[in-house]
Enzyme design. Structure first.
Site, PDB file in Angstrom:
ATOM      1  N   GLN A 270      -4.906  -1.339   9.341  1.00  0.00           N
ATOM      2  CA  GLN A 270      -4.688  -2.678   8.767  1.00  0.00           C
ATOM      3  C   GLN A 270      -5.287  -3.741   9.694  1.00  0.00           C
ATOM      4  O   GLN A 270      -4.954  -3.807  10.876  1.00  0.00           O
ATOM      5  CB  GLN A 270      -3.182  -2.918   8.569  1.00  0.00           C
ATOM      6  CG  GLN A 270      -2.841  -4.232   7.914  1.00  0.00           C
ATOM      7  CD  GLN A 270      -3.366  -4.335   6.477  1.00  0.00           C
ATOM      8  OE1 GLN A 270      -3.265  -3.406   5.700  1.00  0.00           O
ATOM      9  NE2 GLN A 270      -3.960  -5.476   6.147  1.00  0.00           N
TER      10      GLN A 270
ATOM     11  N   LYS B  63       0.835  -1.208   0.000  1.00  0.00           N
ATOM     12  CA  LYS B  63       0.000   0.000   0.000  1.00  0.00           C
ATOM     13  C   LYS B  63       0.868   1.255   0.000  1.00  0.00           C
ATOM     14  O   LYS B  63       0.611   2.204  -0.746  1.00  0.00           O
ATOM     15  CB  LYS B  63      -0.937  -0.006   1.222  1.00  0.00           C
ATOM     16  CG  LYS B  63      -2.107  -0.964   1.039  1.00  0.00           C
ATOM     17  CD  LYS B  63      -2.864  -1.257   2.324  1.00  0.00           C
ATOM     18  CE  LYS B  63      -3.866  -2.379   2.062  1.00  0.00           C
ATOM     19  NZ  LYS B  63      -4.484  -2.926   3.276  1.00  0.00           N
TER      20      LYS B  63
ATOM     21  N   ASP C  20     -11.516   2.952   3.696  1.00  0.00           N
ATOM     22  CA  ASP C  20     -11.911   1.544   3.588  1.00  0.00           C
ATOM     23  C   ASP C  20     -13.437   1.405   3.592  1.00  0.00           C
ATOM     24  O   ASP C  20     -13.964   0.316   3.385  1.00  0.00           O
ATOM     25  CB  ASP C  20     -11.337   0.751   4.782  1.00  0.00           C
ATOM     26  CG  ASP C  20     -10.353  -0.314   4.343  1.00  0.00           C
ATOM     27  OD1 ASP C  20     -10.246  -0.547   3.119  1.00  0.00           O
ATOM     28  OD2 ASP C  20      -9.703  -0.919   5.215  1.00  0.00           O
TER      29      ASP C  20
END
Ligand code: NDP
Length: 298
Positions: A98, A54, A121
């Protein structure tokens, strides 16, 4: 094999290039670039690999990457305070925590701390509610990638019968809502579903988000259907260099003989997830800072 391969790697690359061009346009117009902050707690090797990917791709798209690494022994309060500090930082546009977080941390509580305007997200209650209500908001990355791949293969999805296997908050449920928003007639299957094979055989679009290697059999696929395989499963393979290989939730070889289009694993949904994360960061930056959305990603 009769099915056409849906090349997620190629589509993700195009998307990343569009994001890169959009970021360049934003730098020229506003003298600033979107910034994505990733919070990594603990030292899970798979999470470290994902975070490295990422960070690399965020920087490759010309955006600013910020990392916050915390030890596995961090308290709930320490993790939540890290998120709060990123919420308050005017230079941060997107925040990604994460997952999974090490036990006993409460993931839902940490996610809920993220400012919905920075929730790239799309997992906060606010953004999940916006998706349900059909209101603008940040959408979860993997399900967004699934819809993009299906559209790449089929064009307009309106009126298609779509079966999503899996009802997780991360993938199955939002995927079902996104396909519904594309005017599909969407069904959700799960571990208690009866006659799963029969339901699969009726699907024009089959999305498998189960986490069980090769579960969906070739003769479950409607001839000509579009198969989107979200599953990422490690299976032992003594002949492979790493002693394992990655397979999806669909028996790829058998399904390819029946399907019209199919995504491979790896190289299908996986690359789309990060590309959609980068896209969401640009969307979040523009919405939050009041910048017009660059033409490259409209
Ligand atoms: P979860 O374990 O959270 O959800 C799995 C779902 O599958 C559940 O809803 C479960 O049903 C259902 N299920 C399990 N067994 C069966 C069965 N025998 N028949 C029908 N349904 C079943 O997984 P995720 O949604 O997080 O992930 C699914 C897969 O996608 C995993 O392989 C994961 O690694 C992969 N993934 C890939 C990503 C990518 O970028 N490509 C990103 C995220 C995930 P129930 O609710 O009844 O238990």
């Amino acid at each position: 094999m009769s099915a056409k391969l849906i090349d997620g790697k190629a589509l993700a690359q195009t998307l990343r290039e569009d994001v890169g061009a959009a970021v360049a346009a934003l730098r020229t117009a506003h003298g600033a670039a979107p910034a994505l902050a990733v919070v990594l707690v603990g030292d899970d090797p798979a999470s470290q690999v994902y975070v490295r990917g990422k960070v690399r791709q965020t920087e490759a798209a010309g955006m600013i990457s910020i990392e916050r690494r915390l030890p596995a022994t961090s308290t709930q309060e320490e993790v939540e305070n890290t998120v709060e500090a990123l919420n308050k930082d005017p230079d941060v546009d997107g925040i990604l925590v994460q997952l999974p977080l090490p036990a006993p941390l409460d993931e839902t509580a940490v996610i809920e701390k993220i400012d919905p305007a920075k929730d790239v997200d799309g997992l906060t209650k606010a953004n999940a509610g916006r998706l349900l209500l059909g209101m603008p908001g940040l959408r979860p990355c993997t399900p967004t990638g699934c819809v993009m791949l299906a559209k790449q293969a089929l064009g307009d999805l309106s009126g298609k019968d779509c079966l999503v296997i899996g009802r997780s908050v991360l993938v199955g449920k939002p995927a079902a809502l996104l396909f519904l928003n594309e005017n599909c007639t969407t069904t959700i299957a799960h571990s208690r579903t009866r006659d799963l094979a029969q339901k699969c055989r009726a699907a024009d679009i089959l999305v498998a988000a189960i986490g069980r290697p090769n579960m969906v059999q070739g003769d479950w696929i409607k001839p000509g259907a579009c198969v989107i395989d979200v599953g990422i499963n490690r299976v032992d393979d003594a002949s492979a260099a790493r002693r394992y290989r990655l397979v999806g939730d669909v028996d790829f070889d058998a399904a390819s003989k029946q399907a019209g289009h199919i995504t491979p694993v790896p190289g299908g949904v996986g690359p789309m997830t990060i590309a959609c994360l980068l896209r969401n960061t640009v969307l979040a930056a523009c919405a939050r800072r009041g910048w017009p959305l660059p033409a490259q990603i409209q």
